[in-house]
Design a protein around this motif. Structure first.
Motif, PDB file in Angstrom:
ATOM      1  N   ASP A   1       0.746  -1.340  -0.121  1.00 17.21           N
ATOM      2  CA  ASP A   1      -0.023  -0.081  -0.106  1.00 17.21           C
ATOM      3  C   ASP A   1       0.753   1.143  -0.066  1.00 17.21           C
ATOM      4  OD1 ASP A   1      -2.567   1.588   0.420  1.00 17.21           O
ATOM      5  OD2 ASP A   1      -2.037   1.835   2.326  1.00 17.21           O
ATOM      6  N   HIS A   2       1.919   1.086   0.839  1.00 12.14           N
ATOM      7  CA  HIS A   2       2.961   2.235   0.816  1.00 12.14           C
ATOM      8  C   HIS A   2       3.586   2.516  -0.460  1.00 12.14           C
ATOM      9  CE1 HIS A   2       6.014   4.974   2.454  1.00 12.14           C
ATOM     10  NE2 HIS A   2       6.873   4.265   1.667  1.00 12.14           N
ATOM     11  N   ALA A   3       3.998   1.704  -1.331  1.00 11.44           N
ATOM     12  CA  ALA A   3       4.440   1.751  -2.481  1.00 11.44           C
ATOM     13  C   ALA A   3       3.478   2.239  -3.641  1.00 11.44           C
ATOM     14  CB  ALA A   3       5.084   0.475  -3.055  1.00 11.44           C
ATOM     15  N   GLN A   4       2.315   1.672  -3.537  1.00  8.10           N
ATOM     16  CA  GLN A   4       1.290   2.191  -4.606  1.00  8.10           C
ATOM     17  C   GLN A   4       1.051   3.557  -4.156  1.00  8.10           C
ATOM     18  OE1 GLN A   4      -2.216   3.363  -4.363  1.00  8.10           O
ATOM     19  NE2 GLN A   4      -2.210   3.121  -2.118  1.00  8.10           N
TER      20      GLN A   4
ATOM     21  N   ILE B   1       7.250  -4.399 -14.490  1.00 12.10           N
ATOM     22  CA  ILE B   1       7.526  -2.810 -14.464  1.00 12.10           C
ATOM     23  C   ILE B   1       6.129  -2.266 -14.262  1.00 12.10           C
ATOM     24  CG2 ILE B   1       8.077  -0.580 -15.854  1.00 12.10           C
ATOM     25  CD1 ILE B   1      10.093  -2.271 -17.444  1.00 12.10           C
ATOM     26  N   ILE B   2       6.064  -1.356 -13.547  1.00 12.02           N
ATOM     27  CA  ILE B   2       4.638  -0.790 -13.143  1.00 12.02           C
ATOM     28  C   ILE B   2       4.815   0.552 -13.390  1.00 12.02           C
ATOM     29  CG2 ILE B   2       3.224   0.225 -11.225  1.00 12.02           C
ATOM     30  CD1 ILE B   2       3.473  -2.372  -9.867  1.00 12.02           C
ATOM     31  N   GLU B   3       4.049   1.041 -14.459  1.00 11.00           N
ATOM     32  CA  GLU B   3       4.075   2.773 -14.532  1.00 11.00           C
ATOM     33  C   GLU B   3       3.053   3.267 -14.123  1.00 11.00           C
ATOM     34  OE1 GLU B   3       4.486   3.474 -18.839  1.00 11.00           O
ATOM     35  OE2 GLU B   3       6.178   1.790 -18.840  1.00 11.00           O
ATOM     36  N   SER B   4       3.191   4.811 -13.431  1.00 11.11           N
ATOM     37  CA  SER B   4       1.883   5.462 -12.990  1.00 11.11           C
ATOM     38  C   SER B   4       2.211   6.754 -13.541  1.00 11.11           C
ATOM     39  CB  SER B   4       2.189   5.295 -11.445  1.00 11.11           C
ATOM     40  OG  SER B   4       3.444   6.311 -11.400  1.00 11.11           O
ATOM     41  N   VAL B   5       1.467   7.683 -13.165  1.00 10.74           N
ATOM     42  CA  VAL B   5       1.281   8.904 -13.719  1.00 10.74           C
ATOM     43  C   VAL B   5       2.426   9.659 -13.167  1.00 10.74           C
ATOM     44  CG1 VAL B   5      -1.115   9.227 -13.771  1.00 10.74           C
ATOM     45  CG2 VAL B   5      -0.106   9.768 -11.636  1.00 10.74           C
ATOM     46  N   LYS B   6       3.152   9.312 -12.285  1.00  8.49           N
ATOM     47  CA  LYS B   6       4.410  10.040 -11.732  1.00  8.49           C
ATOM     48  C   LYS B   6       5.751   9.169 -12.148  1.00  8.49           C
ATOM     49  CE  LYS B   6       2.575  11.080  -7.302  1.00  8.49           C
ATOM     50  NZ  LYS B   6       2.512  11.196  -5.605  1.00  8.49           N
ATOM     51  N   ALA B   7       5.588   7.867 -12.211  1.00  8.84           N
ATOM     52  CA  ALA B   7       7.027   7.262 -12.602  1.00  8.84           C
ATOM     53  C   ALA B   7       6.817   5.898 -12.951  1.00  8.84           C
ATOM     54  CB  ALA B   7       7.865   7.293 -11.488  1.00  8.84           C
ATOM     55  N   ALA B   8       7.726   5.398 -13.423  1.00 12.89           N
ATOM     56  CA  ALA B   8       7.999   4.023 -13.766  1.00 12.89           C
ATOM     57  C   ALA B   8       8.678   3.262 -12.962  1.00 12.89           C
ATOM     58  CB  ALA B   8       8.379   3.594 -15.196  1.00 12.89           C
ATOM     59  N   SER B   9       8.220   2.114 -12.459  1.00 10.72           N
ATOM     60  CA  SER B   9       9.052   1.386 -11.263  1.00 10.72           C
ATOM     61  C   SER B   9       9.375  -0.085 -11.581  1.00 10.72           C
ATOM     62  CB  SER B   9       8.571   1.599  -9.963  1.00 10.72           C
ATOM     63  OG  SER B   9       8.923   1.156  -8.726  1.00 10.72           O
ATOM     64  N   ASP B  10      10.719  -0.490 -11.443  1.00 10.23           N
ATOM     65  CA  ASP B  10      10.771  -1.929 -11.507  1.00 10.23           C
ATOM     66  C   ASP B  10      10.211  -2.620 -10.213  1.00 10.23           C
ATOM     67  OD1 ASP B  10      12.182  -1.551 -13.656  1.00 10.23           O
ATOM     68  OD2 ASP B  10      14.142  -1.279 -12.676  1.00 10.23           O
ATOM     69  N   ILE B  11       9.835  -3.822 -10.620  1.00 12.51           N
ATOM     70  CA  ILE B  11       9.374  -4.841  -9.491  1.00 12.51           C
ATOM     71  C   ILE B  11      10.397  -5.939  -9.487  1.00 12.51           C
ATOM     72  CG2 ILE B  11       7.633  -6.368  -8.831  1.00 12.51           C
ATOM     73  CD1 ILE B  11       6.767  -3.505  -8.637  1.00 12.51           C
TER      74      ILE B  11
ATOM     75  N   LEU C   1       3.014   5.842  -2.970  1.00 15.19           N
ATOM     76  CA  LEU C   1       4.163   6.799  -3.450  1.00 15.19           C
ATOM     77  C   LEU C   1       4.015   7.063  -5.026  1.00 15.19           C
ATOM     78  CD1 LEU C   1       7.057   5.411  -1.237  1.00 15.19           C
ATOM     79  CD2 LEU C   1       5.999   7.779  -1.247  1.00 15.19           C
ATOM     80  N   LEU C   2       3.688   5.827  -5.638  1.00 13.76           N
ATOM     81  CA  LEU C   2       3.631   6.164  -7.214  1.00 13.76           C
ATOM     82  C   LEU C   2       2.592   6.754  -7.806  1.00 13.76           C
ATOM     83  CD1 LEU C   2       4.763   2.128  -7.901  1.00 13.76           C
ATOM     84  CD2 LEU C   2       5.942   4.210  -8.542  1.00 13.76           C
ATOM     85  N   GLY C   3       1.491   6.795  -7.191  1.00 17.68           N
ATOM     86  CA  GLY C   3       0.335   7.441  -7.706  1.00 17.68           C
ATOM     87  C   GLY C   3      -0.678   6.604  -8.627  1.00 17.68           C
ATOM     88  N   ASP C   4      -1.521   6.946  -9.318  1.00 18.18           N
ATOM     89  CA  ASP C   4      -2.344   6.295 -10.088  1.00 18.18           C
ATOM     90  C   ASP C   4      -1.614   5.333 -11.141  1.00 18.18           C
ATOM     91  OD1 ASP C   4      -4.450   7.372  -8.876  1.00 18.18           O
ATOM     92  OD2 ASP C   4      -4.783   8.993 -10.337  1.00 18.18           O
ATOM     93  N   MET C   5      -1.967   3.947 -11.141  1.00 15.78           N
ATOM     94  CA  MET C   5      -1.197   3.202 -12.155  1.00 15.78           C
ATOM     95  C   MET C   5      -1.775   3.363 -13.431  1.00 15.78           C
ATOM     96  SD  MET C   5       0.973   1.833 -10.344  1.00 15.78           S
ATOM     97  CE  MET C   5       1.137   1.896  -8.366  1.00 15.78           C
ATOM     98  N   VAL C   6      -1.102   3.456 -14.397  1.00 15.23           N
ATOM     99  CA  VAL C   6      -1.591   3.431 -15.793  1.00 15.23           C
ATOM    100  C   VAL C   6      -1.248   2.153 -16.781  1.00 15.23           C
ATOM    101  CG1 VAL C   6      -1.704   5.914 -15.952  1.00 15.23           C
ATOM    102  CG2 VAL C   6       0.424   4.835 -16.568  1.00 15.23           C
ATOM    103  N   PHE C   7      -0.168   1.522 -16.492  1.00 16.51           N
ATOM    104  CA  PHE C   7       0.306   0.342 -17.180  1.00 16.51           C
ATOM    105  C   PHE C   7       1.075  -0.552 -16.249  1.00 16.51           C
ATOM    106  CE2 PHE C   7       3.518  -1.727 -20.079  1.00 16.51           C
ATOM    107  CZ  PHE C   7       2.836  -2.551 -20.687  1.00 16.51           C
ATOM    108  N   ILE C   8       0.845  -1.907 -16.484  1.00 14.53           N
ATOM    109  CA  ILE C   8       1.840  -2.777 -15.678  1.00 14.53           C
ATOM    110  C   ILE C   8       2.268  -3.739 -16.501  1.00 14.53           C
ATOM    111  CG2 ILE C   8       1.815  -4.589 -13.719  1.00 14.53           C
ATOM    112  CD1 ILE C   8      -0.513  -2.815 -12.374  1.00 14.53           C
ATOM    113  N   ASP C   9       3.454  -4.052 -16.833  1.00 19.04           N
ATOM    114  CA  ASP C   9       4.180  -5.227 -17.783  1.00 19.04           C
ATOM    115  C   ASP C   9       4.491  -6.340 -16.903  1.00 19.04           C
ATOM    116  OD1 ASP C   9       5.480  -6.431 -19.785  1.00 19.04           O
ATOM    117  OD2 ASP C   9       7.312  -5.225 -19.539  1.00 19.04           O
TER     118      ASP C   9
END
Length: 130
Positions: free
Chosen positions: A31-34, A60-70, A36-44
């Protein structure tokens, strides 16, 4: 303050694991990570059947703020992915510990899980962020 279920294990990179039995674990982001990232727009997500090493980048999770590696929390094989995220990546925001799960992995050794953080230790690591 972020919600952190006590029955889960966590990584320092904000992935969580839920034991499903027989060496199978469901993986998602906290929950903390989501938050921080904000609204998700794409998940690979990784492909089913792929063997991965613990700590290896696997999604990879992409949000309106950033892309983040999982990162894979443990060494094992991806056995299924959450295909609902293709059409509704916001499930990660709305229900990170439920419908927003990412994938399931059959781990090679339970010792990997023992090295992860319990909920209390994870809360201590994110306390400075909140």
């Amino acid at each position: 303050m972020s919600y952190v279920p006590s029955e889960l294990k966590f990584t320092h990179t904000h992935e969580w694991l839920r034991d499903e039995g027989d060496g199978i674990y469901t993986v998602g982001i906290s929950d903390h990570a989501q938050a921080l990232l904000g609204d998700m727009v794409f998940i690979d997500l990784p492909d089913s059947g792929v063997a991965i090493d613990g700590g290896e980048e696997c999604a990879i999770i992409e949000s309106v703020k950033a892309a983040s590696d999982i990162y894979a929390p443990c060494t094992g094989t991806i056995i299924t992915i959450n295909e609902d995220l293709d059409a509704a990546p916001e499930l990660v925001n709305n229900d990170p510990y439920g419908d927003g799960w990412l994938f399931q992995i059959r781990i090679d050794t339970e010792a990997d899980v023992d090295e992860l953080l319990d909920a209390e230790d994870y809360l201590a690591t994110i306390a400075d962020d909140e």
